[in-house]
Design an enzyme around this catalytic site. Structure first.
Site, PDB file in Angstrom:
ATOM      1  N   ASP A   1       5.450 -60.578 -40.774  1.00 42.74           N
ATOM      2  CA  ASP A   1       5.446 -61.418 -41.978  1.00 42.74           C
ATOM      3  C   ASP A   1       4.583 -62.664 -41.793  1.00 42.74           C
ATOM      4  OD1 ASP A   1       7.289 -59.604 -43.119  1.00 42.74           O
ATOM      5  OD2 ASP A   1       8.975 -60.672 -42.245  1.00 42.74           O
TER       6      ASP A   1
ATOM      7  N   SER B   1       7.227 -63.707 -51.406  1.00 43.18           N
ATOM      8  CA  SER B   1       5.811 -63.848 -51.053  1.00 43.18           C
ATOM      9  C   SER B   1       5.155 -62.481 -50.979  1.00 43.18           C
ATOM     10  CB  SER B   1       5.660 -64.482 -49.657  1.00 43.18           C
ATOM     11  OG  SER B   1       6.469 -65.624 -49.501  1.00 43.18           O
TER      12      SER B   1
ATOM     13  N   ASN C   1       2.150 -56.711 -48.346  1.00 39.61           N
ATOM     14  CA  ASN C   1       3.607 -56.572 -48.240  1.00 39.61           C
ATOM     15  C   ASN C   1       4.284 -57.571 -49.154  1.00 39.61           C
ATOM     16  OD1 ASN C   1       6.157 -55.783 -47.062  1.00 39.61           O
ATOM     17  ND2 ASN C   1       6.094 -57.660 -45.836  1.00 39.61           N
TER      18      ASN C   1
ATOM     19  N   HIS D   1       7.742 -59.899 -49.364  1.00 37.60           N
ATOM     20  CA  HIS D   1       8.835 -60.387 -48.519  1.00 37.60           C
ATOM     21  C   HIS D   1       9.751 -61.285 -49.354  1.00 37.60           C
ATOM     22  CE1 HIS D   1      10.893 -61.425 -44.867  1.00 37.60           C
ATOM     23  NE2 HIS D   1      10.879 -62.674 -45.269  1.00 37.60           N
TER      24      HIS D   1
END
Ligand code: GAR
Length: 205
Positions: A150, A141, A112, A114
């Site tokens: 997260d 990130s 992912n 972020h």
């Protein structure tokens, strides 16, 4: 070669930066499918233009559980051969929390992006959170997805300065520029099998 599935919910600019890097032969991965949980996501049009298969699994009005929704995602990923054995799943502005079952099945194969320096400012509106907090730096990130929000091991981070004049809009723009740089880089590292996960830490070779 690995097969890539990208999950989006909207604009799709991170998806676009990854797909364009693949087109330029910078990443040895097959862009198998783009899945959106919204039928009006702008990114769907971009993906089609770039010649990548798109699928919509509408989440609005879906009556089942998160696990049931994710089962539908897994079914589509499997159809395009994005499997736990030879697949990578990128969340790119996918505004849903994924179920523990999905994370477990694709262990260390879901990543992912972020828009903050994790573990600072997880969740939504991270750029606003950074401004409201008075942070002097923020950034973005790329991280592995685990069962938390997260919280998975970080792969790459990039830092941007927060200026006194910055607004949510200007800070988001600065961060997005870095997102578009580090996300393709992280996908490339994964595709080249350069990332080792050891506990919370990742080692890049
Ligand atoms: C990006 O800024 C991404 O970091 C953020 O949503 C935006 C999506 O833009 N993701 C999150 O906030 C996840 N918690 P995009 O659709 O143009 O890639």
């Amino acid at each position: 070669m690995l097969n890539l599935g990208i999950l989006i919910s909207g604009r799709g600019s991170n998806m676009e930066s990854i797909l364009k890097s693949i087109k330029k032969k910078k990443i040895p991965i097959n862009p198998a499918v783009i899945i959106s949980n919204k039928s009006d996501a702008k990114g769907l049009g971009i993906a089609k233009k770039l010649g990548v298969a798109v699928e919509v699994i509408e989440s609005k009005g879906f009556k089942g559980s998160r696990t049931e929704y994710d089962k539908k995602i897994i079914k589509v990923l499997t159809k395009y051969k994005v499997t736990p054995k030879n697949g990578l799943v990128c969340l790119a502005g996918f505004m849903r929390i994924v179920s523990p079952e999905f994370v477990k099945k694709y262990r260390n194969r879901i990543i992912n992006i972020h828009p903050a320096l994790l573990p600072a400012f997880p969740g939504l509106n991270s750029q606003k959170q950074a401004l409201d907090y008075g942070a002097k730096v923020s950034g973005c990130s790329v991280h592995f997805v685990d069962a938390g929000m997260d919280t998975g091991p970080v792969i790459i981070q990039a830092v941007v300065k927060v200026d006194e004049k910055d607004t949510e809009k200007t800070l988001s723009k600065k961060i997005l520029k870095e997102e578009h740089r580090i996300y393709p880089e992280a996908v490339s590292l994964f595709a080249r099998k350069k990332i080792k996960v050891s506990g919370r830490r990742t080692k890049i070779s």
